[in-house]
Design an enzyme around this catalytic site. Sequence first.
Site, PDB file in Angstrom:
ATOM      1  CG  ASN A  12      -1.697   1.260   1.407  1.00 13.71           C
ATOM      2  OD1 ASN A  12      -1.748   2.081   0.495  1.00 13.71           O
ATOM      3  ND2 ASN A  12      -2.324   1.421   2.569  1.00 13.71           N
ATOM      4  CD1 TRP A  13       3.555   1.117  -2.834  1.00  5.77           C
ATOM      5  CD2 TRP A  13       3.954   2.536  -4.509  1.00  5.77           C
ATOM      6  NE1 TRP A  13       4.509   0.557  -3.627  1.00  5.77           N
ATOM      7  CE2 TRP A  13       4.776   1.402  -4.669  1.00  5.77           C
ATOM      8  CE3 TRP A  13       4.025   3.556  -5.449  1.00  5.77           C
ATOM      9  CZ2 TRP A  13       5.666   1.263  -5.732  1.00  5.77           C
ATOM     10  CZ3 TRP A  13       4.905   3.426  -6.511  1.00  5.77           C
ATOM     11  CH2 TRP A  13       5.719   2.290  -6.641  1.00  5.77           C
ATOM     12  CE  LYS A  14      -0.019   3.212   4.806  1.00  7.66           C
ATOM     13  NZ  LYS A  14       0.102   3.318   6.249  1.00  7.66           N
ATOM     14  CG  HIS A 116      -5.675   1.860   5.305  1.00  8.92           C
ATOM     15  ND1 HIS A 116      -5.210   2.801   6.200  1.00  8.92           N
ATOM     16  CD2 HIS A 116      -4.663   0.970   5.131  1.00  8.92           C
ATOM     17  CE1 HIS A 116      -3.964   2.496   6.528  1.00  8.92           C
ATOM     18  NE2 HIS A 116      -3.610   1.382   5.903  1.00  8.92           N
ATOM     19  CD  GLU A 118      -2.693   5.463   6.796  1.00  7.89           C
ATOM     20  OE1 GLU A 118      -2.731   5.489   5.553  1.00  7.89           O
ATOM     21  OE2 GLU A 118      -1.751   4.961   7.436  1.00  7.89           O
ATOM     22  CD  GLU A 188      -3.094  -2.411   7.382  1.00  4.54           C
ATOM     23  OE1 GLU A 188      -1.996  -2.611   6.869  1.00  4.54           O
ATOM     24  OE2 GLU A 188      -3.779  -1.414   7.126  1.00  4.54           O
ATOM     25  N   GLY A 194       2.934   2.458  10.670  1.00  2.00           N
ATOM     26  CA  GLY A 194       3.871   3.560  10.481  1.00  2.00           C
ATOM     27  C   GLY A 194       4.634   3.948  11.738  1.00  2.00           C
ATOM     28  CB  SER A 233       5.814  -1.648  11.795  1.00  2.00           C
ATOM     29  OG  SER A 233       5.400  -0.316  12.053  1.00  2.00           O
ATOM     30  N   GLY A 254       3.052  -1.132   4.183  1.00  2.00           N
ATOM     31  CA  GLY A 254       3.071   0.293   3.877  1.00  2.00           C
ATOM     32  C   GLY A 254       4.471   0.733   3.498  1.00  2.00           C
ATOM     33  N   GLY A 255       5.149   1.417   4.421  1.00  2.71           N
ATOM     34  CA  GLY A 255       6.448   2.032   4.154  1.00  2.71           C
ATOM     35  C   GLY A 255       7.445   1.117   3.450  1.00  2.71           C
TER      36      GLY A 255
HETATM   37  P1  13P Z   1       3.348   0.471   7.573  1.00  5.50           P
HETATM   38  O1  13P Z   1       3.833  -0.823   6.981  1.00  5.50           O
HETATM   39  O2  13P Z   1       4.065   1.674   7.037  1.00  5.50           O
HETATM   40  O3  13P Z   1       3.294   0.403   9.065  1.00  5.50           O
HETATM   41  O4  13P Z   1       1.832   0.665   7.085  1.00  5.50           O
HETATM   42  C1  13P Z   1       0.945  -0.406   7.209  1.00  5.50           C
HETATM   43  C2  13P Z   1      -0.290  -0.066   6.461  1.00  5.50           C
HETATM   44  O5  13P Z   1      -1.040   0.808   6.844  1.00  5.50           O
HETATM   45  C3  13P Z   1      -0.553  -0.803   5.213  1.00  5.50           C
HETATM   46  O6  13P Z   1      -1.850  -0.591   4.772  1.00  5.50           O
END
Ligand code: 13P
Length: 275
Positions: A12-14, A116, A118, A188, A194, A233, A254-255
Site C-alpha cells: 500500500n503506497w498510500k 483502511h 487512515e 492492521e 507507520g 510495520s 506500507g512504508g
Molecule cells: P506500515 O507498513 O508503514 O506500518 O503501514 C501499514 C499499512 O497501513 C498498510 O496498509
Amino acid sequence: MRSVRNRIVAGNWKMHGSRALLTSYVQDLARELDDLKQARQQQSSVQTGTDEVSVVICPPTGYLALLADLLHSNGLAKQIQLGAQDVNPHSQGAFTGETSAAMLRDLGARWVLVGHSERRQYQAETDELVAAKTAAALSLNLTPVICVGESEAQREAGEAEQVVASQLAVVIENLGASALADCVVAYEPVWAIGTGRTATAEIAQSMHAAIRERLAGWCGEAAERIPLLYGGSVKSSNAAQLFAQQDIDGGLIGGASLDAREFAGIIAAAGAGNG
Ligand code: 13P
C-alpha cells in the site's frame, strides 16, 4: 503444515510516488525478483516457491495506468497485480474526485483496499460505508481487502477482539456471510501502522485466530479459505516470523513496500513459508 490458502503480499503506497519513482522502482523490483529466482534455482533443494505468492501493488489511483505499463514493459505483468487504495460505492454519478469500481478495473486493478484505518480516521469512513464499498468491489470482481484493527486505547481497554469483530460484523449484516468468501481480511492494529512497533508474532497470530473463529461462526468451512493478512510495520527482517504463524497468510505493507529491495525481501519471506 499450512492450509490451502494462498499467500498474498500487498504493498500500500498510500500517498507516495511520482512518475520518476515508479519508473526506477519497477526496474529495481524486476532485478530483485530476478535475483531471488536465480538464488532459488541454485539451491533447488530449498523450497522457496515465490511463484505461489500473489503480489499486489496499490499505488495512488492516478498512477495505476502508468504502473500497469511499467510492469508490462519490465516483464512483471504476470507476477504483480494492481490494486487500488479505495473505491466509491456508487457505480457512477456526481461524486467529484471519486473513482468507481468499474473505473478501477478499466485502469487494470483487480484488488482494492477498503476501510483502511487512515480512511476511517481522516475521511470518517463508517463500517456501513466500508460494507457498501466492499459490495461495489465484489460486483465488479475486484477482490476487496477489508482492513480492520483496533487503536492503542482499545487494546489497552481489552477491547481489541471485540472492535475487530464488530467491524467485520457490519459487512456480514449488509452483504451476507457468503460474500466474505470472496474477500481478504487485513488485520492492521492502528498502533502498529507507520510506528515501527510491529505486533509480535504471538499477538498477531492470536488476533488472526480469533478472526478466523468469528469467520467460521459466520460462514462455516469457507472461513478456512479466507486469507488473513497482517499489516503494521512489516519489514523484510520481521516478515518471515509473522508469516510462519498458522493464521497469517501474508502481509499488507506500507512504508517497506516503497523500497524495492525490502519489498522483494518480504515477498521472499512469504514464499519461503509455502509448502
Ligand atoms: P506500515 O507498513 O508503514 O506500518 O503501514 C501499514 C499499512 O497501513 C498498510 O496498509
